[in-house]
Design a protein around this motif. Structure first.
Motif, PDB file in Angstrom:
ATOM      1  N   CYS A 296       1.038  -1.096  -0.040  1.00 36.67           N
ATOM      2  CA  CYS A 296      -0.374   0.106  -0.085  1.00 36.67           C
ATOM      3  C   CYS A 296       0.873   1.278  -0.040  1.00 36.67           C
ATOM      4  O   CYS A 296       0.619   2.229  -0.796  1.00 36.67           O
ATOM      5  N   LEU A 297       1.800   1.313   0.819  1.00 36.66           N
ATOM      6  CA  LEU A 297       3.079   2.438   0.822  1.00 36.66           C
ATOM      7  C   LEU A 297       3.715   2.673  -0.318  1.00 36.66           C
ATOM      8  O   LEU A 297       3.673   3.583  -0.806  1.00 36.66           O
ATOM      9  N   LEU A 298       4.048   1.470  -1.116  1.00 31.84           N
ATOM     10  CA  LEU A 298       4.678   1.607  -2.365  1.00 31.84           C
ATOM     11  C   LEU A 298       3.735   2.048  -3.312  1.00 31.84           C
ATOM     12  O   LEU A 298       4.417   2.603  -4.373  1.00 31.84           O
TER      13      LEU A 298
ATOM     14  N   LEU B 162       5.500   4.936  -5.109  1.00 36.95           N
ATOM     15  CA  LEU B 162       6.051   4.683  -6.712  1.00 36.95           C
ATOM     16  C   LEU B 162       5.119   5.013  -7.738  1.00 36.95           C
ATOM     17  O   LEU B 162       5.477   5.266  -8.681  1.00 36.95           O
ATOM     18  N   GLY B 163       3.700   4.908  -7.068  1.00 33.72           N
ATOM     19  CA  GLY B 163       2.660   5.216  -8.194  1.00 33.72           C
ATOM     20  C   GLY B 163       2.185   6.638  -8.306  1.00 33.72           C
ATOM     21  O   GLY B 163       1.205   6.621  -8.966  1.00 33.72           O
TER      22      GLY B 163
ATOM     23  N   ALA C  33      -1.115  -1.478 -10.315  1.00 35.99           N
ATOM     24  CA  ALA C  33      -0.341  -2.782  -9.951  1.00 35.99           C
ATOM     25  C   ALA C  33      -0.280  -3.140  -8.443  1.00 35.99           C
ATOM     26  O   ALA C  33      -0.408  -4.449  -7.915  1.00 35.99           O
ATOM     27  N   PHE C  34       0.449  -2.105  -7.964  1.00 36.35           N
ATOM     28  CA  PHE C  34       0.753  -2.256  -6.296  1.00 36.35           C
ATOM     29  C   PHE C  34      -0.562  -2.262  -5.438  1.00 36.35           C
ATOM     30  O   PHE C  34      -0.927  -3.197  -4.560  1.00 36.35           O
ATOM     31  N   ARG C  35      -1.578  -1.657  -5.868  1.00 32.06           N
ATOM     32  CA  ARG C  35      -2.956  -1.805  -5.173  1.00 32.06           C
ATOM     33  C   ARG C  35      -3.619  -3.297  -5.246  1.00 32.06           C
ATOM     34  O   ARG C  35      -4.008  -3.820  -4.596  1.00 32.06           O
ATOM     35  N   SER C  36      -3.425  -3.784  -6.510  1.00 28.64           N
ATOM     36  CA  SER C  36      -4.010  -5.388  -6.764  1.00 28.64           C
ATOM     37  C   SER C  36      -3.126  -6.292  -5.948  1.00 28.64           C
ATOM     38  O   SER C  36      -3.754  -6.917  -5.140  1.00 28.64           O
TER      39      SER C  36
ATOM     40  N   TRP D  75      -4.127  13.990  -2.541  1.00 28.52           N
ATOM     41  CA  TRP D  75      -4.930  12.727  -2.685  1.00 28.52           C
ATOM     42  C   TRP D  75      -4.234  11.510  -1.954  1.00 28.52           C
ATOM     43  O   TRP D  75      -5.124  10.715  -1.546  1.00 28.52           O
ATOM     44  N   GLN D  76      -2.872  11.529  -1.720  1.00 35.11           N
ATOM     45  CA  GLN D  76      -2.182  10.530  -0.953  1.00 35.11           C
ATOM     46  C   GLN D  76      -2.734  10.395   0.437  1.00 35.11           C
ATOM     47  O   GLN D  76      -2.853   9.429   1.092  1.00 35.11           O
ATOM     48  N   SER D  77      -3.158  11.480   0.918  1.00 35.66           N
ATOM     49  CA  SER D  77      -3.745  11.570   2.533  1.00 35.66           C
ATOM     50  C   SER D  77      -5.087  10.637   2.620  1.00 35.66           C
ATOM     51  O   SER D  77      -5.349  10.281   3.681  1.00 35.66           O
TER      52      SER D  77
END
Length: 392
Positions: A70-72, A76-77, A86-89, A147-149
């Motif tokens: 999730c943090l990556l 990275l995203g 991809a990382f969320r999946s 949006w990351q928050s």
């Protein structure tokens, strides 16, 4: 709690994600689609191999992987939508693993009333997450914060309970005692052997049909409500569509809380023959009887809500409250009964398979109802015809 918090947050900040990556609606929907595919594939793997590994270690690894992925995805995203998806999946796949293991490990640690309370806390955490997330999302979207928050809080705060579990003593280690070592070949035989347990098959079928109806109902309910409000506004006593719609979820939750609070104490007394509700010296069928009664109340309440929606809005809201009141038994006991009827060394496979089948069965529910309503309504676009097509 933190997992549900992170999962529900993604849908509330869709406008910010579209603005960040400059993607359309179809592209944005791949976030949910890819996560659903990863979730389904992971459940199939857990069904076959979930009981091969030590639950404690697999749980800690999967939680740590979810937090990291999730943090990556955020770090990275931030400049690539593909990397973000991809990382969320992958994070959704990791969450699916420990999502199955949590009730299984609770069944290793607790019994009877304590297990019921523990499972009820898990369900309550998801209900709390949906309510709190909606409030926080509305603030994030309108306040101009990054949006990351909207995504970082869940995995970041989950580090605290993860460290606590990693350092836990023999209490948490006791979940490994129920695991029997076996080879990968025998895991296939064990995975399919649970089909011979009739109670498990019936519970899984009930769960699948219930999820099919529930998803379809709450997907189309706002549209059906809007159609009724459009052609018969006097039925709603001057209330706006938004006001009426926003009261439904709190009513269902109120019914769940009121019924769930006393349900566990009543069942313990009846099942074990102790306390004020004891009838005889123990009654093994107390759980399924109470679930059947609750399911009957819930079914009748759903029918009443559908029939009364364009007749009397207040009475319809009472029926919606009874949906929550009758559904508390199912919410609190169905999973507990499933864990009770399968062998302890097959619980992970049983939970994973039930969720896998339920997800597959419920996936086309909204489309099925939409196709049937289109066939009933024909070419008419009148709100009255649209409402009665959905109602039927």
């Amino acid at each position: 709690l933190m997992t549900a918090f992170s999962t529900f947050r993604i849908s509330g900040i869709v406008p910010l994600i579209q603005q960040q990556f400059n993607v359309n609606d179809a592209q944005t929907a791949t976030i949910r689609t890819s996560s659903s595919v990863a979730h389904t594939a992971t459940l199939a793997l857990v069904w076959i191999f979930g009981d091969v590994f030590e639950r404690r270690k697999l749980f800690l690894i999967s939680v740590a992987a979810w937090i990291s992925l999730c943090l990556l995805a955020i770090i990275l995203g931030s400049t690539s939508f593909v990397i973000f998806v991809a990382f969320r999946s992958l994070a959704a796949a990791a969450a699916s693993v420990y999502g199955v293991l949590v009730p299984v490990m609770l069944a290793d640690l607790f019994r009877d009333r304590a297990l019921g309370v523990a499972l009820m806390c898990i369900a309550a955490s998801e209900l709390f997450s949906t309510h709190f997330t909606n409030i926080l999302n509305s603030w994030i979207v309108t306040s101009g914060v990054p949006w990351q928050s909207g995504l970082v809080a869940g995995p970041f705060l989950a580090v605290v309970p993860l460290l606590g579990l990693a350092c836990a003593g023999k209490t948490f280690r006791s979940v490994e005692r129920s695991v029997q070592r076996r080879g990968l070949g025998r895991s296939f035989t064990n995975a399919f052997s649970i089909f011979s347990i009739k109670s498990y098959v019936l519970l899984s079928a009930e769960c699948s049909l219930r999820m099919f109806f529930t998803r379809a109902f709450w997907f189309w309910y706002p549209t059906m409500l809007f159609s009724a409000w459009t052609y018969s506004p006097s039925t709603f006593l001057g209330l706006s569509y938004t006001t009426f719609l926003t009261t439904d979820v709190p009513l269902v939750r109120s019914g769940l809380r009121i019924s769930g609070c006393g349900l566990i104490c009543f069942l313990k007394s009846w099942r074990h023959g102790t306390g004020p509700f004891s009838i005889r010296k123990g009654f093994a069928r107390a759980y399924p009887i109470v679930v059947c009664v609750g399911a009957s109340i819930k079914t009748l309440a759903y029918v009443a809500a559908l029939l009364l929606l364009d007749v009397n809005a207040v009475t319809c809201q009472v029926a919606i409250f009874l949906v929550g009141l009758g559904g508390a038994a199912n919410l609190n006991l169905s999973q507990q009964m499933m864990l009770m009827v399968v062998p302890s060394n097959s619980r992970a496979a049983a939970v994973a398979l039930s969720r896998l089948v339920s997800g597959i069965v419920a996936s086309p529910s909204a489309q099925v109802v939409g196709m049937v309503s289109d066939a009933i309504r024909g070419d008419s676009t009148l709100p009255y015809d649209r409402f009665h097509a959905y109602q039927l």
